[in-house]
Design a protein around this motif. Structure first.
Motif, PDB file in Angstrom:
ATOM      1  N   PRO A 121      -3.289   7.581  -0.892  1.00  0.00           N
ATOM      2  CA  PRO A 121      -3.358   6.176  -1.338  1.00  0.00           C
ATOM      3  C   PRO A 121      -2.477   5.887  -2.546  1.00  0.00           C
ATOM      4  O   PRO A 121      -1.916   4.791  -2.653  1.00  0.00           O
ATOM      5  N   MET A 141       1.049   5.527  -1.216  1.00  0.00           N
ATOM      6  CA  MET A 141       1.200   4.255  -0.509  1.00  0.00           C
ATOM      7  C   MET A 141       1.319   3.095  -1.493  1.00  0.00           C
ATOM      8  O   MET A 141       2.109   2.164  -1.295  1.00  0.00           O
ATOM      9  N   TYR A 142       0.530   3.147  -2.572  1.00  0.00           N
ATOM     10  CA  TYR A 142       0.603   2.073  -3.561  1.00  0.00           C
ATOM     11  C   TYR A 142       1.981   2.016  -4.218  1.00  0.00           C
ATOM     12  O   TYR A 142       2.563   0.938  -4.394  1.00  0.00           O
ATOM     13  N   TYR A 181      -2.410  -2.605   3.254  1.00  0.00           N
ATOM     14  CA  TYR A 181      -2.033  -1.372   3.947  1.00  0.00           C
ATOM     15  C   TYR A 181      -2.412  -0.124   3.143  1.00  0.00           C
ATOM     16  O   TYR A 181      -2.650   0.932   3.725  1.00  0.00           O
ATOM     17  N   VAL A 182      -2.455  -0.266   1.815  1.00  0.00           N
ATOM     18  CA  VAL A 182      -2.699   0.905   0.960  1.00  0.00           C
ATOM     19  C   VAL A 182      -4.086   1.500   1.207  1.00  0.00           C
ATOM     20  O   VAL A 182      -4.200   2.672   1.590  1.00  0.00           O
ATOM     21  N   PRO A 183      -5.185   0.732   1.013  1.00  0.00           N
ATOM     22  CA  PRO A 183      -6.498   1.337   1.287  1.00  0.00           C
ATOM     23  C   PRO A 183      -6.746   1.559   2.764  1.00  0.00           C
ATOM     24  O   PRO A 183      -7.433   2.510   3.148  1.00  0.00           O
ATOM     25  N   THR A 184      -6.174   0.691   3.621  1.00  0.00           N
ATOM     26  CA  THR A 184      -6.421   0.813   5.058  1.00  0.00           C
ATOM     27  C   THR A 184      -5.846   2.108   5.614  1.00  0.00           C
ATOM     28  O   THR A 184      -6.492   2.778   6.431  1.00  0.00           O
ATOM     29  N   SER A 185      -4.639   2.471   5.182  1.00  0.00           N
ATOM     30  CA  SER A 185      -4.021   3.692   5.693  1.00  0.00           C
ATOM     31  C   SER A 185      -4.847   4.916   5.319  1.00  0.00           C
ATOM     32  O   SER A 185      -5.048   5.820   6.133  1.00  0.00           O
ATOM     33  N   SER A 186      -5.369   4.939   4.093  1.00  0.00           N
ATOM     34  CA  SER A 186      -6.189   6.068   3.660  1.00  0.00           C
ATOM     35  C   SER A 186      -7.502   6.117   4.426  1.00  0.00           C
ATOM     36  O   SER A 186      -7.958   7.191   4.846  1.00  0.00           O
ATOM     37  N   LEU A 187      -8.111   4.951   4.621  1.00  0.00           N
ATOM     38  CA  LEU A 187      -9.382   4.887   5.344  1.00  0.00           C
ATOM     39  C   LEU A 187      -9.219   5.352   6.794  1.00  0.00           C
ATOM     40  O   LEU A 187     -10.057   6.112   7.314  1.00  0.00           O
ATOM     41  N   GLU A 196      -3.868   6.366  12.481  1.00  0.00           N
ATOM     42  CA  GLU A 196      -3.027   5.377  11.802  1.00  0.00           C
ATOM     43  C   GLU A 196      -2.414   4.385  12.794  1.00  0.00           C
ATOM     44  O   GLU A 196      -1.648   3.504  12.405  1.00  0.00           O
TER      45      GLU A 196
END
Length: 251
Positions: free
Chosen positions: A89, A92-93, A114-120, A175
């Motif tokens: 994350p 990504m940030y 997209y930042v938290p979503t990709s990690s989740l 993803e």
């Protein structure tokens, strides 16, 4: 005229240096975060390994060490995995922040998610692989080994290498919604194209499910069906985003 060209070239060069400096600074931040995450992984590795060994349902696997370096190798692999997951994350940030100056306010807000979503999604894929697909695969291989009369002695390094090489692709596979939304955003994917590739996607996902699951029908379905459902959810999100984007452009 030559002066104008020289000034333009100087401006471009200055902008390029500025961007490279900004990129270097953010990469240093990410590298520092990764090292800190690696330290966290080194501290947590024993507890994580104990959890992994004792939380595979009814499956009991005894680990053996075949070389003096096996323990430290597994220790470092576990710490490295923790470091990657915690750094994702943050990475990504900073990728988003680096691209932020070239975006409008609306684009920046919509892409920040997209930042938290990709990690989740990545963590969800790893958890699905660990709790659903991995126990089935290990159970099948144990039965196969026992049917051949083989004595079960599992090396800890080989076991963890197998675990990581299986779970990381599962995290990447989850993803899919984010990737398809991004392709829709840049215009490479539309609902029409989605209909054309759907049957090929089903075949591809079935092949992937067959390759990463034990060779029995129930296991194939247990892995392939969630992948297909994930594809359909991704297709729905992509189509909805495309319709909203088209409606905004036409108004």
């Amino acid at each position: 005229m030559s002066n104008q060209n020289g000034e333009a070239a100087e401006t471009v060069g200055s902008d390029l240096i500025s961007h490279l400096t900004e990129l270097r600074k953010r990469l240093i931040y990410v590298a520092g975060w990764f090292l800190a995450s690696l330290c966290v992984g080194l501290y947590a590795a024993p507890k994580i390994l104990t959890f992994v060994k004792g939380h595979l349902g009814t499956i009991e696997v005894e680990w053996s060490v075949f070389a003096l370096s096996d323990g430290i190798a597994v220790y470092m692999k576990c710490a490295l995995l923790v470091g990657i997951i915690l750094t994702l994350p943050f990475l990504m940030y900073h990728l988003w922040a680096f691209a932020r100056p070239g975006m409008t306010d609306a684009e920046a807000k919509s892409t920040l998610v997209y930042v938290p979503t990709s990690s989740l999604l990545f963590v969800s894929g790893v958890l699905f692989g660990y709790t659903v697909a991995l126990p089935m695969m290990i159970r099948f291989m144990i039965k196969l080994n026992q049917s051949m009369g083989a004595q079960e002695v599992y090396g800890i390094q080989h076991y963890m290498s197998f675990l990581i090489s299986f779970l990381l692709p599962m995290g990447v596979a989850f993803e899919m919604p984010l990737a398809m939304t991004f392709l829709t955003r840049i215009g490479m994917l539309t609902p029409g194209k989605m209909k054309q590739v759907r049957k090929f996607a089903y075949v591809g996902l079935a092949v992937v499910g067959t390759l990463i699951s034990p060779p029995d029908f129930v296991s194939h379905l247990s892995v392939t069906v969630p992948l297909i459902l994930l594809f359909e959810i991704s297709a729905f999100i992509s189509a909805r985003y495309y319709r909203r984007k088209f409606a905004v452009q036409t108004t």
